[in-house]
Design an enzyme around this catalytic site. Structure first.
Site, PDB file in Angstrom:
ATOM      1  N   LYS A 290       0.822  -1.207   0.000  1.00 43.83           N
ATOM      2  CA  LYS A 290       0.000   0.000   0.000  1.00 43.83           C
ATOM      3  C   LYS A 290       0.858   1.260   0.000  1.00 43.83           C
ATOM      4  O   LYS A 290       0.453   2.301  -0.532  1.00 43.83           O
ATOM      5  CB  LYS A 290      -0.947  -0.016   1.203  1.00 43.83           C
ATOM      6  CG  LYS A 290      -1.981  -1.138   1.165  1.00 43.83           C
ATOM      7  CD  LYS A 290      -2.853  -1.117   2.401  1.00 43.83           C
ATOM      8  CE  LYS A 290      -3.949  -2.159   2.330  1.00 43.83           C
ATOM      9  NZ  LYS A 290      -3.421  -3.535   2.314  1.00 43.83           N
TER      10      LYS A 290
ATOM     11  N   GLU B 267      -1.410   6.602   8.173  1.00 41.34           N
ATOM     12  CA  GLU B 267      -2.067   7.605   7.341  1.00 41.34           C
ATOM     13  C   GLU B 267      -3.132   8.310   8.174  1.00 41.34           C
ATOM     14  O   GLU B 267      -3.546   7.801   9.228  1.00 41.34           O
ATOM     15  CB  GLU B 267      -2.707   6.956   6.115  1.00 41.34           C
ATOM     16  CG  GLU B 267      -3.864   6.024   6.418  1.00 41.34           C
ATOM     17  CD  GLU B 267      -4.438   5.374   5.169  1.00 41.34           C
ATOM     18  OE1 GLU B 267      -3.800   5.478   4.109  1.00 41.34           O
ATOM     19  OE2 GLU B 267      -5.521   4.774   5.247  1.00 41.34           O
TER      20      GLU B 267
ATOM     21  N   HIS C 287     -12.655  -2.413  10.689  1.00 39.75           N
ATOM     22  CA  HIS C 287     -12.124  -2.069   9.375  1.00 39.75           C
ATOM     23  C   HIS C 287     -12.337  -3.185   8.362  1.00 39.75           C
ATOM     24  O   HIS C 287     -11.653  -3.237   7.336  1.00 39.75           O
ATOM     25  CB  HIS C 287     -10.638  -1.701   9.469  1.00 39.75           C
ATOM     26  CG  HIS C 287     -10.337  -0.720  10.562  1.00 39.75           C
ATOM     27  ND1 HIS C 287     -10.722   0.597  10.496  1.00 39.75           N
ATOM     28  CD2 HIS C 287      -9.734  -0.866  11.762  1.00 39.75           C
ATOM     29  CE1 HIS C 287     -10.360   1.215  11.600  1.00 39.75           C
ATOM     30  NE2 HIS C 287      -9.759   0.349  12.387  1.00 39.75           N
TER      31      HIS C 287
ATOM     32  N   GLU D 296      -9.762   1.359  -4.421  1.00 41.36           N
ATOM     33  CA  GLU D 296     -10.531   1.810  -3.268  1.00 41.36           C
ATOM     34  C   GLU D 296     -10.213   3.256  -2.928  1.00 41.36           C
ATOM     35  O   GLU D 296      -9.057   3.687  -3.014  1.00 41.36           O
ATOM     36  CB  GLU D 296     -10.251   0.902  -2.062  1.00 41.36           C
ATOM     37  CG  GLU D 296     -10.592  -0.556  -2.325  1.00 41.36           C
ATOM     38  CD  GLU D 296     -10.634  -1.376  -1.060  1.00 41.36           C
ATOM     39  OE1 GLU D 296     -10.175  -0.894  -0.009  1.00 41.36           O
ATOM     40  OE2 GLU D 296     -11.148  -2.512  -1.119  1.00 41.36           O
TER      41      GLU D 296
ATOM     42  N   GLU E   1      -6.035   2.358  -1.940  1.00 41.33           N
ATOM     43  CA  GLU E   1      -5.231   1.226  -2.384  1.00 41.33           C
ATOM     44  C   GLU E   1      -5.876   0.588  -3.603  1.00 41.33           C
ATOM     45  O   GLU E   1      -7.027   0.872  -3.942  1.00 41.33           O
ATOM     46  CB  GLU E   1      -5.114   0.181  -1.276  1.00 41.33           C
ATOM     47  CG  GLU E   1      -6.466  -0.387  -0.858  1.00 41.33           C
ATOM     48  CD  GLU E   1      -6.352  -1.361   0.304  1.00 41.33           C
ATOM     49  OE1 GLU E   1      -5.665  -2.381   0.126  1.00 41.33           O
ATOM     50  OE2 GLU E   1      -6.943  -1.096   1.360  1.00 41.33           O
TER      51      GLU E   1
ATOM     52  N   ASN F 205      -6.637  -3.284  -4.937  1.00 42.01           N
ATOM     53  CA  ASN F 205      -6.627  -4.712  -4.656  1.00 42.01           C
ATOM     54  C   ASN F 205      -6.538  -5.458  -5.982  1.00 42.01           C
ATOM     55  O   ASN F 205      -7.465  -5.405  -6.797  1.00 42.01           O
ATOM     56  CB  ASN F 205      -7.885  -5.127  -3.890  1.00 42.01           C
ATOM     57  CG  ASN F 205      -7.876  -4.583  -2.477  1.00 42.01           C
ATOM     58  OD1 ASN F 205      -6.857  -4.657  -1.789  1.00 42.01           O
ATOM     59  ND2 ASN F 205      -8.986  -4.023  -2.039  1.00 42.01           N
TER      60      ASN F 205
ATOM     61  N   ARG G 155      -7.021  -8.295  -7.267  1.00 40.22           N
ATOM     62  CA  ARG G 155      -7.709  -9.590  -7.162  1.00 40.22           C
ATOM     63  C   ARG G 155      -9.205  -9.354  -7.220  1.00 40.22           C
ATOM     64  O   ARG G 155      -9.675  -8.212  -7.298  1.00 40.22           O
ATOM     65  CB  ARG G 155      -7.356 -10.255  -5.836  1.00 40.22           C
ATOM     66  CG  ARG G 155      -7.634  -9.337  -4.630  1.00 40.22           C
ATOM     67  CD  ARG G 155      -7.501 -10.033  -3.308  1.00 40.22           C
ATOM     68  NE  ARG G 155      -7.514  -9.117  -2.183  1.00 40.22           N
ATOM     69  CZ  ARG G 155      -8.597  -8.582  -1.645  1.00 40.22           C
ATOM     70  NH1 ARG G 155      -9.781  -8.850  -2.168  1.00 40.22           N
ATOM     71  NH2 ARG G 155      -8.517  -7.768  -0.609  1.00 40.22           N
TER      72      ARG G 155
END
Length: 617
Positions: free
Chosen positions: A116, A183, A218, A258, A270, A272, A274
């Site tokens: 990330k 972050e 989360h 995202e 980030e 992903n 997949r």
């Protein structure tokens, strides 16, 4: 053309990929750990290969063993699913080097986006190098992986180092990589993502948006497509950023970009690389099979120039074996029954009679509803979950139903802080007050009857049964009469071992009753039948800390020993269960009187972990 696919995964996602493979005429191969020997995904595949051991690090994270399994089973392609090795570039290279087709993006694209921190740099977003009071609150995140593991919210600067240490340990255990970063934490932001799909011919689709703002720890709980309430300009910005991210790494296949949406703007989080857990809502809205498209892309086929248009709205709820009212504690045990009404898509890795173990994620299934409008889809899913038969361990079903019907959600004003604000009201017990009586009457009908009947010529004492419901004991009384069963204040319209109809205030209420040992399910209410005579077992000593779930003691606080002084809230040990670490802390200031466990020890639910003798006030 792909002929045989090995799915390097387990559970729900493996079963879901197998379904599309079967429809496409492709043979399937499963891999399974010893804990999953009888799991559904291992049973439904055309062939299965054992990965010795139970821990993920010894099984589903062993890329070398999985490649050997694919070769041994005659597979010519590997699909990674999500989680485990799905975003591991070295595994992707090993698959390709073995002469197999990798159903995913190029290893270089995975590598570019797997961390990330590197992904943020690629998109021009830098993490915090030095945290000050002005930066608080902040979010500590694992650089490799997701699912809420290795993630901590820090609101006090004094807590930062401890949370960094804990996050590194959890990330290393879950992903084999302990790198974390920090972050800014936006409390009231929305989690919005864009599904992307890219072929080897230069076409990249932005296949709609999804909102995944309702999260616990989360980790997403309820997702929907399209994301509601976005302006046309914001949606376009999301699409452009998502396509730019995909093109920046020459992406191929299905992926998700995202964002955190707040104050009318989208902040990149980030990518992903997949398939996502929540991909079914995109499939429902756009009328596509994303796994089938992954297979076609891996075979070299081109996408159409433009993606299919969205139609209607879809909502997905993740059904977990967990107790939201007890800190989201994972639950284990036998899943006796899992069914939902017709018209609802249910993706699951379990079937009736399967056991829910301690080694993996506690998600049981995903329920998906699609309708012409958002309001209709939400109502349909809430109603279906309310009527679903989910018999076994405690689940988050009631929380899901209440969340879907909460005014903040129905009006699309939710954000990632939804459960922080509303968890107490969403988890307040609300069992059906007639459920114990229905259970008792059904049990009376199921019990063996004397050949002389159950009534007497003279009045007799009522039958008494006791049940535990929502943490409280309930005693019910009923009578055997010449005409059947009777109870004070309620008319028994019908009663048999599986169905009871009661009338109160002129309204008939119908109950479906199922019993498994002392566990009773009456519609959506769960009860425990209590013994006729109380249990006189000696309780644990005051200050005893018991394991809230089966798991492994992965860490004991440094320097702890019998007789050590401890403070209220001080972490004593860490218990790992279902891929999450749970802190066992001192309940009060006092002395550690007993510490009977050691690191690496496996414990059952209710096992004694420590005893803290409270200090005299």
């Amino acid at each position: 053309m792909i002929s045989t696919v090995l799915v390097a995964n387990r559970g729900e996602i493996a079963c879901r990929i197998f379904r599309t493979c079967r429809e496409s005429g492709i043979r399937t191969v499963a891999v399974h750990s010893d804990a999953d020997e009888n799991a559904l995904h291992a049973r439904v595949a055309d062939a299965a290969v054992r990965l010795p051991g139970t821990a993920s690090a010894d099984t589903y994270l062993r890329g070398d063993l999985i490649v050997k399994a694919a070769t041994a089973a005659g597979a010519d392609a590997v699909h990674p699913g999500y989680g485990f090795l799905s975003e591991n570039a070295d595994f992707a290279r090993a698959v390709v080097d073995a002469g197999l087709t990798w159903i995913g993006p190029p290893p270089e694209a995975i590598e570019a986006m797997a961390s990330k921190t590197r992904a943020k740099e690629l998109m021009g977003v830098a993490p915090l190098d030095h945290v000050t009071e002005a930066d608080l609150p902040v979010l500590v995140k694992a650089a490799a992986g997701g699912g809420g593991r290795g993630m901590r919210v820090v609101r006090r600067l004094a807590d930062l180092e401890a949370e960094l240490t804990a996050a590194r340990a959890e990330a290393a255990s879950a992903f084999g990589d302990g790198e974390v970063f920090v972050e800014p934490y936006v409390v009231d932001g929305r989690h919005v993502e864009v599904q992307v799909l890219a072929d080897t011919h230069g076409t990249v689709w932005a296949l709609g948006t999804r909102d995944c703002s309702l999260q616990r720890r989360h980790q997403k709980v309820i997702e929907e497509a399209p994301a509601p309430g976005l302006t046309a300009s914001l949606t376009q910005d999301l699409y452009e950023q998502a396509v730019r991210a995909a093109r920046a790494v020459d992406y191929v296949g299905a992926g998700t970009v995202e964002f955190l949406v707040a104050d009318g703007r989208a902040r990149f989080l980030e990518m992903n690389t997949r398939l996502q857990v929540e991909h079914p809502v995109t499939e429902a809205v756009h009328g596509v099979d994303l796994v089938a498209l992954q297979l076609r892309i891996a075979e070299g086929h081109a996408l159409a120039t433009d993606p299919p248009r969205a139609r209607g709205h879809a909502v997905e709820a993740r059904l977990y074996a967990e107790d939201p009212a007890a800190g989201w504690a994972p639950q284990t045990g036998r899943l006796h029954r899992l069914t939902v009404p017709d018209g609802i898509r249910l993706d699951t890795g379990y079937t009736d009679g399967d056991d829910i173990g301690v080694h993996y994620d506690p998600m049981l299934a995903k329920a998906v509803a699609h309708a012409p409008t958002r309001a209709e889809a939400v109502r349909r899913l809430a109603g279906a979950l309310e009527r679903a038969a989910i018999h076994g361990p405690v689940t988050n079903r009631d929380l899901l139903v209440r969340s879907l019907r909460h005014e903040e959600f129905t009006s699309a004003r939710m954000d990632t802080g939804f459960y922080d604000r509303h968890l107490p009201e969403l988890t307040a017990p609300a069992p059906d007050p007639l459920a114990p009586l229905a259970a008792a009457l059904a049990d009376a009908c199921a019990a063996p009857r004397s050949r002389f009947g159950g009534w007497r010529n003279l009045p007799s004492q009522p039958q008494v049964k006791r049940y535990a419901m929502a943490g409280e004991e309930h005693e019910v009384r009923y009578h055997h009469t010449r005409t059947g069963l009777a109870a004070d204040g309620v008319r028994v319209v019908h009663a048999d071992a599986a169905r009871v109809v009661l009338e109160t205030g002129g309204v008939q209420h119908r109950f479906e009753v199922s019993r498994y040992g002392d566990q009773v399910h009456v519609n959506a209410t769960a009860l425990i039948a209590l013994p006729r005579f109380p249990d006189l077992t000696t309780p644990h000593a005051p200050g005893s800390l018991l394991a809230p779930m089966p798991g492994t003691v992965v860490r004991v606080a440094e320097g702890l020993a019998d007789g050590a002084a401890v403070e209220a809230g001080q972490p004593l040990l860490w218990l790992e269960a279902m891929k999450m670490q749970h802190v066992i802390a001192a309940p009060a200031n006092g002395t550690l009187a007993e510490l009977p466990v050691t690191e690496g020890q496996q414990v059952e639910m209710g096992a004694l972990l420590a005893v803290v003798q409270e200090a005299d006030l």
